[in-house]
Structure formats: C-alpha cells, structure tokens
Scaffold this motif. Structure first.
Motif, PDB file in Angstrom:
ATOM      1  N   ASN A  15      19.020 -20.952 -32.746  1.00 12.82           N
ATOM      2  CA  ASN A  15      20.195 -21.134 -31.909  1.00 12.82           C
ATOM      3  C   ASN A  15      20.001 -20.235 -30.689  1.00 12.82           C
ATOM      4  N   LEU A  16      19.681 -20.840 -29.539  1.00 10.67           N
ATOM      5  CA  LEU A  16      19.315 -20.076 -28.351  1.00 10.67           C
ATOM      6  C   LEU A  16      20.335 -20.228 -27.238  1.00 10.67           C
ATOM      7  N   ASP A  17      20.522 -19.155 -26.496  1.00 12.44           N
ATOM      8  CA  ASP A  17      21.333 -19.181 -25.283  1.00 12.44           C
ATOM      9  C   ASP A  17      20.364 -19.219 -24.107  1.00 12.44           C
ATOM     10  N   TYR A  18      20.156 -20.398 -23.547  1.00 17.03           N
ATOM     11  CA  TYR A  18      19.144 -20.578 -22.509  1.00 17.03           C
ATOM     12  C   TYR A  18      19.507 -19.881 -21.206  1.00 17.03           C
ATOM     13  N   ASP A  19      20.770 -19.519 -21.039  1.00 14.87           N
ATOM     14  CA  ASP A  19      21.177 -18.814 -19.819  1.00 14.87           C
ATOM     15  C   ASP A  19      20.588 -17.403 -19.760  1.00 14.87           C
ATOM     16  N   LEU A  20      20.168 -16.876 -20.894  1.00 17.29           N
ATOM     17  CA  LEU A  20      19.591 -15.532 -20.933  1.00 17.29           C
ATOM     18  C   LEU A  20      18.119 -15.506 -20.540  1.00 17.29           C
ATOM     19  N   LEU A  21      17.514 -16.667 -20.414  1.00 15.02           N
ATOM     20  CA  LEU A  21      16.085 -16.747 -20.116  1.00 15.02           C
ATOM     21  C   LEU A  21      15.822 -16.560 -18.624  1.00 15.02           C
ATOM     22  N   PRO A  22      14.714 -15.894 -18.282  1.00 15.82           N
ATOM     23  CA  PRO A  22      14.352 -15.769 -16.864  1.00 15.82           C
ATOM     24  C   PRO A  22      13.797 -17.085 -16.330  1.00 15.82           C
ATOM     25  N   LYS A  23      13.620 -17.150 -15.026  1.00 12.43           N
ATOM     26  CA  LYS A  23      13.065 -18.345 -14.396  1.00 12.43           C
ATOM     27  C   LYS A  23      11.608 -18.523 -14.829  1.00 12.43           C
ATOM     28  N   GLU A  29       4.589 -15.426 -13.489  1.00 12.06           N
ATOM     29  CA  GLU A  29       4.124 -14.276 -12.710  1.00 12.06           C
ATOM     30  C   GLU A  29       3.807 -13.103 -13.633  1.00 12.06           C
ATOM     31  N   ASP A  30       4.656 -12.863 -14.644  1.00  8.64           N
ATOM     32  CA  ASP A  30       4.395 -11.799 -15.618  1.00  8.64           C
ATOM     33  C   ASP A  30       3.089 -12.039 -16.375  1.00  8.64           C
ATOM     34  N   LEU A  31       2.767 -13.307 -16.605  1.00  7.33           N
ATOM     35  CA  LEU A  31       1.550 -13.655 -17.350  1.00  7.33           C
ATOM     36  C   LEU A  31       0.333 -13.826 -16.437  1.00  7.33           C
ATOM     37  N   ASN A  32       0.509 -13.614 -15.136  1.00 12.12           N
ATOM     38  CA  ASN A  32      -0.544 -13.834 -14.137  1.00 12.12           C
ATOM     39  C   ASN A  32      -1.046 -15.275 -14.180  1.00 12.12           C
ATOM     40  N   LEU A  33      -0.122 -16.206 -14.360  1.00 16.00           N
ATOM     41  CA  LEU A  33      -0.461 -17.632 -14.403  1.00 16.00           C
ATOM     42  C   LEU A  33       0.305 -18.429 -13.346  1.00 16.00           C
ATOM     43  N   SER A  34       0.739 -17.775 -12.291  1.00 13.24           N
ATOM     44  CA  SER A  34       1.512 -18.467 -11.244  1.00 13.24           C
ATOM     45  C   SER A  34       0.723 -19.618 -10.639  1.00 13.24           C
ATOM     46  N   ASP A  68     -10.205 -22.341 -15.844  1.00 14.98           N
ATOM     47  CA  ASP A  68     -10.085 -20.881 -16.008  1.00 14.98           C
ATOM     48  C   ASP A  68      -8.946 -20.433 -16.930  1.00 14.98           C
ATOM     49  N   ILE A  69      -8.731 -21.148 -18.019  1.00  9.12           N
ATOM     50  CA  ILE A  69      -7.750 -20.671 -19.010  1.00  9.12           C
ATOM     51  C   ILE A  69      -8.531 -20.277 -20.258  1.00  9.12           C
ATOM     52  N   SER A  70      -8.244 -19.101 -20.769  1.00 10.53           N
ATOM     53  CA  SER A  70      -9.007 -18.571 -21.903  1.00 10.53           C
ATOM     54  C   SER A  70      -8.117 -18.493 -23.145  1.00 10.53           C
ATOM     55  N   ASP A  71      -8.762 -18.204 -24.259  1.00 10.54           N
ATOM     56  CA  ASP A  71      -8.022 -18.025 -25.508  1.00 10.54           C
ATOM     57  C   ASP A  71      -7.053 -16.848 -25.407  1.00 10.54           C
ATOM     58  N   ASP A  72      -7.454 -15.807 -24.683  1.00 11.04           N
ATOM     59  CA  ASP A  72      -6.573 -14.650 -24.498  1.00 11.04           C
ATOM     60  C   ASP A  72      -5.310 -15.032 -23.717  1.00 11.04           C
ATOM     61  N   MET A  73      -5.474 -15.886 -22.715  1.00  8.66           N
ATOM     62  CA  MET A  73      -4.316 -16.332 -21.932  1.00  8.66           C
ATOM     63  C   MET A  73      -3.370 -17.156 -22.814  1.00  8.66           C
ATOM     64  N   ILE A  74      -3.938 -18.021 -23.643  1.00  3.13           N
ATOM     65  CA  ILE A  74      -3.124 -18.818 -24.566  1.00  3.13           C
ATOM     66  C   ILE A  74      -2.379 -17.901 -25.526  1.00  3.13           C
ATOM     67  N   LYS A  78       1.717 -17.462 -25.997  1.00  2.00           N
ATOM     68  CA  LYS A  78       2.395 -17.542 -27.300  1.00  2.00           C
ATOM     69  C   LYS A  78       3.217 -16.282 -27.573  1.00  2.00           C
ATOM     70  N   LYS A  79       2.664 -15.114 -27.237  1.00  2.00           N
ATOM     71  CA  LYS A  79       3.405 -13.853 -27.421  1.00  2.00           C
ATOM     72  C   LYS A  79       4.652 -13.836 -26.537  1.00  2.00           C
ATOM     73  N   LYS A  80       4.476 -14.299 -25.295  1.00  2.00           N
ATOM     74  CA  LYS A  80       5.609 -14.321 -24.361  1.00  2.00           C
ATOM     75  C   LYS A  80       6.689 -15.274 -24.864  1.00  2.00           C
ATOM     76  N   ILE A  81       6.285 -16.421 -25.418  1.00  6.06           N
ATOM     77  CA  ILE A  81       7.255 -17.375 -25.972  1.00  6.06           C
ATOM     78  C   ILE A  81       8.034 -16.717 -27.102  1.00  6.06           C
ATOM     79  N   THR A  82       7.339 -15.969 -27.958  1.00  8.34           N
ATOM     80  CA  THR A  82       8.012 -15.271 -29.060  1.00  8.34           C
ATOM     81  C   THR A  82       9.010 -14.248 -28.519  1.00  8.34           C
TER      82      THR A  82
END
Length: 178
Positions: A15-23, A29-34, A68-74, A78-82
């Motif tokens: 049960n998630l409140d999507y309004d709390l999520l950042p853009k 940008e935090d993941l260096n994947l802009s 240029d996407i690596s296993d570490d980036m994936i 996943k960590k960021k999603i968690t």
C-alpha cells in the motif's frame, strides 16, 4: 478441475503513497542514469511510480538492449526501488481489538471523570435519535421531573390541548434519572 497452480511465490502487494516519491529525473540523477531517460520512457517508465513496477524481464531487456549498462547499475536500480518502496509504504493499521467491538455494542456503562470522587452509571436510551455526536448543536436539558415524565407531557392531561408538547423536545437530548 486440472488447473495447474503456479509454484512461483506471489509478491506482496504494498500500500503505497505515490505522492511521497521523488520525480523520476531526480531518481535517475541519483543513480547517474540521467542519460538513459529516453530508454526508461521507451520501456514504459515515465514516472517514479512506474519505476517501482519493473520486473525481472524489464531488467533483462535493459541489459540486452541498452548500451553501457552493467550488472552493478541494475543492482543499484533494484536497491533504489527497494528504498523508494520503503519511503512510500503506508504502514498497515493494526487489526481492531475484538473486545473493542464488543464494548461498542454495549448500551450501558460507567463514566469515570478525572479528580472526581465517584463514577456514574449510564444507559443509552433511544427514542428515535442517535447518541449525540461530539460538537452537537442539539440542546441537552433536564426535565422538570427527574424521571423524565411530567403529567403535562401526555395530551390527555395537558391544559392546552392545541399545544404540540413534543415540539418542546425537538432536537434536544433529555437527561433523566433511571
């Protein structure tokens, strides 16, 4: 029926409140994947809410089709999603106390008032009205007879038979002795 049951464990629905999520742009940008914003949009991820819905197939597509996407980036995604799921999860309410349900059904009880030397019994009586809500605009009155009945409350003994006695008590709560 011979329906096969899936042995795959079902993911718990959060049960998630999507309004709390950042853009989404801030998350990337935090993941260096802009620079992969277009790829995310092509994958159907146009906001952070949709990023949380990625599954293992989506991650495989990223690895196969994106440059240029690596296993570490994936793993970082996943960590960021968690982290984002934890941020937006609405805590579950504890189940109601079964004794509270039973108590709420009672039509009698005892009131304890702080700094008072005695307690008061009460019984809820209903004559077509509900108990007064907090902040009610209805008057709470005492009758002339503490037992609630007055000889003039009956139409046969009322000296003015044209008077509607019940109008005196419209929108009022009457306190009586039991």
């Amino acid at each position: 029926s011979n329906a096969k049951k899936s042995s795959k464990p079902q993911k718990k629905v959060l049960n998630l409140d999507y309004d709390l999520l950042p853009k989404l742009t801030d998350v990337l940008e935090d993941l260096n994947l802009s620079h992969h914003l277009r790829n995310f949009v092509r994958l159907g991820v146009s906001d952070t809410r949709l990023l949380l819905k990625l599954n293992s197939l989506d991650f495989r597509i990223m690895q196969m089709e994106w440059d240029d996407i690596s296993d570490d980036m994936i793993d970082n995604i996943k960590k960021k999603i968690t982290e984002l799921e934890e941020l937006a999860t609405i805590p579950e309410k504890p189940p109601p106390d079964p004794m509270l349900n039973e108590r709420n059904k009672l039509k009698y009880g005892r009131i304890y008032i702080d700094n008072n030397i005695q307690s008061f019994d009460y019984a809820i009586a209903t004559f077509g009205a509900n108990s007064p809500p907090i902040g009610s605009k209805r008057a709470i009155i005492l009758t002339s007879n503490i037992y609630g009945c007055n000889i003039f409350d009956t139409p046969s003994t009322n000296p003015n038979p044209n008077e509607n006695i019940m109008e005196n008590y419209n929108n009022t709560y009457i306190i009586i002795k039991r």
